[in-house]
Design a protein around this motif. Structure first.
Motif, short mmCIF file in Angstrom:
data_model
loop_
_atom_site.label_atom_id
_atom_site.label_comp_id
_atom_site.label_asym_id
_atom_site.label_seq_id
_atom_site.Cartn_x
_atom_site.Cartn_y
_atom_site.Cartn_z
N ILE B 389 -14.24 4.45 1.35
CA ILE B 389 -13.21 4.01 2.31
C ILE B 389 -12.05 3.39 1.54
O ILE B 389 -10.87 3.64 1.82
CB ILE B 389 -13.76 2.98 3.31
CG1 ILE B 389 -14.75 3.66 4.24
CG2 ILE B 389 -12.63 2.39 4.14
CD1 ILE B 389 -15.10 2.82 5.43
N GLY B 390 -12.39 2.55 0.56
CA GLY B 390 -11.34 1.93 -0.24
C GLY B 390 -10.46 2.97 -0.90
O GLY B 390 -9.22 2.86 -0.90
N ALA B 391 -11.10 4.01 -1.45
CA ALA B 391 -10.32 5.04 -2.15
C ALA B 391 -9.37 5.74 -1.18
O ALA B 391 -8.20 5.96 -1.48
CB ALA B 391 -11.27 6.04 -2.80
N PHE B 392 -9.87 6.08 0.01
CA PHE B 392 -8.98 6.76 0.97
C PHE B 392 -7.90 5.81 1.48
O PHE B 392 -6.79 6.23 1.78
CB PHE B 392 -9.78 7.36 2.12
CG PHE B 392 -10.43 8.66 1.77
CD1 PHE B 392 -9.66 9.79 1.55
CD2 PHE B 392 -11.80 8.77 1.62
CE1 PHE B 392 -10.24 10.99 1.21
CE2 PHE B 392 -12.40 9.97 1.28
CZ PHE B 392 -11.62 11.09 1.07
N ALA B 393 -8.24 4.53 1.56
CA ALA B 393 -7.21 3.56 1.98
C ALA B 393 -6.06 3.57 0.97
O ALA B 393 -4.89 3.50 1.35
CB ALA B 393 -7.82 2.17 2.08
N VAL B 394 -6.40 3.66 -0.32
CA VAL B 394 -5.35 3.73 -1.33
C VAL B 394 -4.52 4.99 -1.12
O VAL B 394 -3.28 4.96 -1.22
CB VAL B 394 -5.96 3.70 -2.75
CG1 VAL B 394 -4.90 3.96 -3.79
CG2 VAL B 394 -6.63 2.36 -3.00
N VAL B 395 -5.20 6.09 -0.80
CA VAL B 395 -4.47 7.35 -0.61
C VAL B 395 -3.43 7.22 0.49
O VAL B 395 -2.33 7.78 0.40
CB VAL B 395 -5.47 8.49 -0.30
CG1 VAL B 395 -4.73 9.76 0.10
CG2 VAL B 395 -6.36 8.75 -1.49
N THR B 396 -3.75 6.45 1.55
CA THR B 396 -2.80 6.36 2.65
C THR B 396 -1.51 5.64 2.24
O THR B 396 -0.50 5.75 2.91
CB THR B 396 -3.38 5.59 3.85
OG1 THR B 396 -3.65 4.24 3.44
CG2 THR B 396 -4.64 6.21 4.38
N LEU B 397 -1.58 4.88 1.14
CA LEU B 397 -0.41 4.07 0.78
C LEU B 397 0.56 4.78 -0.16
O LEU B 397 1.69 4.34 -0.32
CB LEU B 397 -0.88 2.77 0.12
CG LEU B 397 -1.61 1.79 1.03
CD1 LEU B 397 -2.05 0.58 0.26
CD2 LEU B 397 -0.72 1.39 2.19
N VAL B 398 0.10 5.82 -0.79
CA VAL B 398 0.95 6.47 -1.79
C VAL B 398 1.72 7.60 -1.10
O VAL B 398 1.14 8.58 -0.67
CB VAL B 398 0.11 7.01 -2.96
CG1 VAL B 398 1.01 7.62 -4.01
CG2 VAL B 398 -0.72 5.91 -3.55
N ARG B 399 3.01 7.42 -0.97
CA ARG B 399 3.83 8.38 -0.22
C ARG B 399 4.85 9.03 -1.14
O ARG B 399 5.20 8.47 -2.18
CB ARG B 399 4.59 7.66 0.91
CG ARG B 399 3.73 6.81 1.80
CD ARG B 399 2.78 7.67 2.61
NE ARG B 399 1.93 6.85 3.47
CZ ARG B 399 2.20 6.58 4.73
NH1 ARG B 399 3.30 7.04 5.28
NH2 ARG B 399 1.37 5.85 5.45
N THR B 400 5.36 10.17 -0.69
CA THR B 400 6.38 10.84 -1.50
C THR B 400 7.69 10.04 -1.46
O THR B 400 8.41 9.96 -2.43
CB THR B 400 6.65 12.26 -1.00
OG1 THR B 400 6.89 12.18 0.41
CG2 THR B 400 5.46 13.16 -1.26
N HIS B 401 8.02 9.49 -0.31
CA HIS B 401 9.15 8.57 -0.23
C HIS B 401 8.92 7.65 0.96
O HIS B 401 8.00 7.86 1.75
CB HIS B 401 10.48 9.32 -0.11
CG HIS B 401 10.49 10.34 0.99
ND1 HIS B 401 10.15 11.66 0.80
CD2 HIS B 401 10.76 10.22 2.31
CE1 HIS B 401 10.22 12.31 1.94
NE2 HIS B 401 10.59 11.48 2.88
N GLU B 402 9.75 6.63 1.06
CA GLU B 402 9.59 5.67 2.15
C GLU B 402 9.55 6.42 3.48
O GLU B 402 10.40 7.29 3.75
CB GLU B 402 10.78 4.70 2.13
CG GLU B 402 10.53 3.39 2.86
CD GLU B 402 9.46 2.54 2.20
OE1 GLU B 402 8.61 2.03 2.92
OE2 GLU B 402 9.47 2.42 0.95
N ASN B 403 8.56 6.12 4.33
CA ASN B 403 8.36 6.81 5.61
C ASN B 403 8.07 8.30 5.46
O ASN B 403 8.17 9.05 6.40
CB ASN B 403 9.58 6.64 6.53
CG ASN B 403 9.72 5.21 6.97
OD1 ASN B 403 8.73 4.52 7.15
ND2 ASN B 403 10.96 4.75 7.11
#
Lengths: 516, 547
Positions: B389-403
């Protein structure tokens, strides 16, 4: 006073230091460096005070023991304790680390965090290095053995030199992990067949492993041995070391080759031999042959190197061949020599790497071809280089000579042929060291090196203790031998090996006796 | 002990309705009730306040159910395996309680991720019914529409996951399987970005899932034919005696073997073991990442709980029949998935394959068929759940650009360790735990399952396991290399600031990964079966003590 948890303190001190350094803000890098140095020196003091209380002979084998249950479900204890061999290795580590910190003082100024992370990693690594030698529980040993890969991995991959550092770091980690995982199978096997992880219950005539089937014991032995052979490193699983050392900061290389690799040979002596004496005896010849190949092969490849870091790494492959040879010939001289060799090699190779590091700090290159005639411009630097190099080729009067000589005596008593083959390594050693010295330090000084500085006070301070130790123990190795010998005798006893009777005359016997 | 004839005698039940111990079922009832109320909320609460109400209700229900789960452990009888509730169709024993508690905790953390709402934008489509890219979709996005149905759907799924490992007969297990799966099929198709991918994943998961359910059901029919009952206890008795009432001379063996095989297909599909793993990468990639986290943790725990129960209780006496099959599946799973994972370029696909490999590791403990194996698998599942879960939580935060959408391409992650050391450090810890480095929970878990397997004589499996670990280490390490040893690329990813929800999910993951790695004893000594305990003492197999 023996109830005082010296070993735990020696493990905890650098670990706490690492946390402190890591939590300092980036701007306070100078404070971070001082904290690091302070923590390593404090650790050295703790270890030294502990060593002063060590009773070499006639006492319990493991001293300063502490045993607390950790994971009772798997019979795992936090158990530490040292015998003579572990003690000298811990001492060696504790001596090397502050010197590395001193030598690396300015090495990382160009990294984004000014080297703060590097110093935190060094401290973390020191805690684990002391832990791995102090562990008296197979599971705990494994935990340290594996966990210490991570700081080194970051030290090479993040703070290393050159474009190859990423690949070298990955290669290092994967080789080590593969060995470690195979060892995990054996560690589990020890528990499944022996029912305990406490080292003291797994060795000797009353060993919990005494009754297991010889074939199983051989497989378990192999699991440990492969991991240690990779760590040591031994031919044919050595190829990560030149890559890793070649891409490391010299400080990292000192710890990597000087201390970490010793865990491999130490593990063979302490775990492979004593837990599986039958299997170890069965594997004597294969290991002796591999050791001989390592000795000659490492030496030949060292000659061919054009990079000083890689050259020293290959000389170490050769030297580790001597150590494993000494361990596995199953004679007390051989094993004493091997134990002593581990310490001496740490000092000699450490000094060599540090000197190369000073050169890198000046010219930014480790290629032999980039240096010439350094002697005339920086005589002290060249002198230190020569002395540590001569120590590397085991010149009489410097401490590696004593250990190499003991290994030879031990090997000869085991069988003359391996001793004769191993002597090729000595000849080649003279070649690679002296040729490197000749190419870099002698001759006319080229234009590009005319501004080369000699050693600064800080650098002198970092390398002088090593040179002093090399000379002192070269002339008077008795204190080290007094500490190591009882442990070696105990090892021989649990393996059930006895020294072969000398085959030739009285004179030979006294000659051997002199060196004990 | 009841005979099958008694069970089949329907009038006896209607005339003497069984007394059901609702207290022991209360954790499930709470979740079920909240899910039903959630549906009503959709109907009656104004749109603007729905999200807050739904979220509050869901979190409260899962939290309350967890507290109840802890409380009912005190009601379990001393010295007995557990209690069969409602005519033995729900087994409440230490194993099922542990797994239910684990599912609830992991479900709670997943809910935190699901609830994350960054400047009015969640991970879910504004209007799932709108055609992707259409004008209608745009309108809904502009209007800020939200699917708050997500919360009751998750609660229904969690209900299924609670029941799945606690089922006491095959029919209950099948019902639980469907209750768990149907909401998940739907949730997979709700991604806000790359909606076609998401819908494709949902359809794929649904089709393959129904297919495997059919196998499972067919297997149950075979078993019923063999044993004359679907109750685990009676099937176990029939298997033990070598034949049920219909085949007193032992002639029903083919039925039993077919049944074991088909039930195994259904369960192995859910855990994602090779060769039934193909849905995992596609579904994990296409589903909204918080749902992927839910599936990777809770579903895996529940599915393995069911697998363990089926193989240890009804099929326990014929371990010699199914062990070779599981050997093959475990080896295939560990080897094939590890090798394929090496070539992955997408972080979510990579984590999916890694989840397949970990399923293989847990299978080695199932093969052991011993209390140690059971305990090892349980510890592994709990430890792995927190980490993943922690690993996927990190995945949700890394975006190509803001929004922007998530940056799932691994190459986009270069230099993350330089720009966001804390986040990258957390992910590095999770990856090291996946790789099984000591001082993380992954190592203790690996040790526990491999120790159980080796003690049961499955040393070759353990050797395959460690070799496969070495391969998996390669790609975990590669991510660390990318993050820490590589210079950040131009136009590299943006790490959006972790909201309180996502931040706490990561923090819990880090804490659990570290604590379970350094101090695993509280869990190992108290919550999982102890060595030397008889299997029947930890897993309820008899219907005695029925309430």
């Amino acid at each position: 006073m023996t109830d005082f948890p010296w070993l735990t303190l020696a493990i905890a001190l650098p670990a706490v230091g690492a946390a402190a350094v890591a939590s300092l803000p980036r701007e306070r890098i100078e404070t971070a460096k001082r904290v690091t140095l302070g923590a390593t020196v404090a650790t050295l003091l703790v270890v030294a005070v502990m060593a002063a209380q060590f009773t070499p002979a006639g006492a319990e084998r493991l001293q300063f023991t502490e045993v607390y249950p950790w994971i009772p479900r798997f019979g795992v204890n936090y158990a530490v304790g040292v015998d003579g061999i572990a003690l000298v290795l811990i001492l060696m580590s504790a001596v090397l680390v502050p010197l590395v910190v001193l030598a690396a003082w300015r090495e990382n100024d160009d990294t984004p965090d000014g080297g703060k992370g590097y110093f935190a990693l060094i401290l973390l690594l020191e805690a684990m290095m002391i832990g791995v030698f102090a562990a008296a529980d197979v599971f705990l040993f494994y935990v340290f053995f594996e966990a210490m890969l991570i700081p080194v991995y970051f030290m090479i991959g993040r703070y290393g030199r050159g474009d190859q550092r990423r690949a070298a770091a990955v290669k290092f980690l994967l080789f080590s992990l593969l060995g470690g995982l195979l060892m995990l199978v054996s560690v589990i096997g020890v528990y499944v067949y022996g029912g305990t992880f406490l080292w003291s219950e797994l060795v000797g005539s009353e060993s919990a492993l005494a009754g297991i089937d010889p074939m199983t014991a051989r497989w378990l032995f192999l699991g440990f041995f492969v991991a240690f052979a990779i760590k040591a490193p031994m031919w044919p699983v050595h190829s990560w070391l030149p890559a890793a050392a070649g891409s490391s900061r010299p400080g990292t290389a000192v710890l990597l080759v000087g201390v970490l690799d010793k865990v491999g040979t130490y593990g063979m002596l302490r775990y492979c031999l004593e837990m599986f004496p039958g299997a170890a005896t069965w594997f004597i010849w294969p290991v002796v042959v591999l050791s001989l190949v390592s000795i000659v092969y490492g030496a030949i490849l060292a000659i061919a190197q054009s990079d000083m870091m890689r050259l020293i790494a290959y000389t170490s492959v050769s030297h580790f061949g001597f150590i494993t040879l000494g361990v596995f010939v199953m004679t007390s001289q051989g094993q004493s020599g091997a134990a002593l060799y581990m310490v001496n090699h740490g000092f000699a190779t450490g000094a060599l790497f540090l000197v190369v590091g000073f050169l890198v700090a000046r010219q930014g290159s480790t290629a032999i071809a980039d240096y010439r005639g350094v002697q005339s411009r920086a005589p002290v630097l060249a002198g230190v280089f020569l002395v540590s190099g001569l120590a590397g080729l085991a010149l009489p009067g410097l401490s590696p000579f004593v250990s190499e000589f003991l290994v030879f005596i031990g090997t000869y008593a085991f069988h003359p042929v391996p001793a004769i083959i191993a002597s090729i390594g000595v000849v080649l050693a003279a070649l690679y060291i002296l040729w490197m010295y000749q190419r870099t330090m002698t001759g006319p000084l080229p234009e590009g090196l005319s501004r080369l500085r000699d050693l600064s006070p800080r650098e002198t301070l970092a390398v002088a203790p090593l040179i002093a130790l090399l000379v002192v123990f070269g002339v008077y190795p008795q204190p080290l031998l007094d500490v190591v010998n009882p442990a070696v005798e105990a090892t021989m006893q649990s393996v059930g090996a006895t020294d072969p009777e000398p085959a030739i005359g009285e004179a030979e016997t006294t000659a051997e006796g002199d060196h004990e | 002990m009841m005979s099958s004839a008694q069970l089949m005698a329907a009038p006896a039940i209607t005339q003497n309705p069984p007394e059901i111990d609702y207290w022991l079922l209360s954790p499930m009832l709470v979740v079920f009730g909240a899910a039903v109320i959630g549906v009503l909320i959709e109907a009656f609460v104004p749109t603007a306040r729905r999200r807050a109400v739904q979220l509050g209700l869901a979190l409260a229900a899962v939290g309350a159910a967890f507290v109840l789960t802890i409380l009912i452990t005190g009601s379990l009888p001393e010295g007995e395996a557990g209690v069969g509730v409602a005519f033995g169709s729900v087994a409440v024993d230490p194993v099922s309680v542990f797994l239910q508690g684990t599912v609830l905790v992991l479900g709670f953390i997943s809910l935190l991720l699901i609830a994350e709402n960054r400047s009015g934008e969640s991970a879910f489509a504004a209007q799932a019914a709108a055609v992707p890219g259409s004008e209608e979709e745009r309108e809904h996005v502009m209007a800020g529409s939200q699917h708050t149905e997500v919360y009751p759907l998750v609660l229904f799924a969690l209900l299924g996951m609670q029941l799945f490992p606690a089922a006491g007969d095959f029919l209950t297990m099948f019902v639980a399987l469907e209750v768990m799966s149907l909401p998940l099929y739907l949730l997979c198709g709700l991604a806000r970005r790359r909606r076609l991918f998401s819908q494709e994943a949902a359809v794929k998961y649904f089709l393959l899932g129904s297919f495997s359910s059919a196998f499972f059901l067919f297997g149950i029919a075979m078993i019923y034919g063999y044993a004359g009952s679907v109750s685990f206890a009676e099937v176990a008795a029939a298997v033990d005696e070598g034949g049920g009432p219909l085949f007193p001379d032992g002639g029903g063996r083919p039925l039993l073997l077919l049944g074991i095989g088909m039930v195994a297909v259904g369960l192995l599909f859910k855990v994602g073991a090779v060769p039934f793993h193909n849905w995992k990468p596609d579904v994990y990639q296409g589903a909204p990442t918080p749902i992927t986290a839910l599936m990777a943790s809770c579903t895996l725990v529940a599915a393995f709980g069911a697998l363990l129960r089926v193989f240890y209780v009804p099929f326990g006496p014929s371990a010699a029949d199914w062990a070779p099959m599981l050997w093959v599946v475990a080896v295939l799973t560990m080897v094939v998935a590890a090798v394929i994972a090496v070539t992955q370029r997408d972080i979510k696909r990579l984590l999916a394959y890694s989840s397949v490999v970990h399923a293989g590791f847990v299978l080695t403990a199932v093969v052991a068929a011993s209390p140690e194996g059971l305990a090892g698998a349980m510890f592994y599942l709990a430890a792995y759940g927190f980490t993943t879960i922690g690993a996927f939580a990190v995945v949700t935060l890394v975006r190509t650009h803001e929004n922007g959408p998530e940056a799932n391409e691994l190459s986009q992650w270069a230099g993350l360790g330089r720009t966001s050391p804390l986040l990258a450090g957390s992910l590095a810890l999770f990856l090291l735990a996946f790789a099984g480095i000591p001082l993380t929970s992954g190592f203790i878990g690996k040790f526990a399952v491999f120790e159980a397997a080796m003690a049961a004589g499955a040393t070759p499996l353990v050797v395959v396991g460690v070799l496969s670990s070495a391969v998996t280490a390669f790609f975990y390490v590669r991510i660390i290399v990318l993050m820490f040893f590589t210079e950040p690329a131009e136009g590299g990813p943006i790490v959006v600031r972790a909201g309180a929800f996502t931040g706490s999910a990561i923090a819990i993951g880090v804490a659990a990964t570290f604590l379970l790695g350094v101090f695993p004893s509280p869990v190992l000594d108290n919550l999982v079966p102890q060595p030397g305990q008889q299997q029947s003492e930890s897993l309820l197999s008899a219907v005695e003590g029925e309430r």
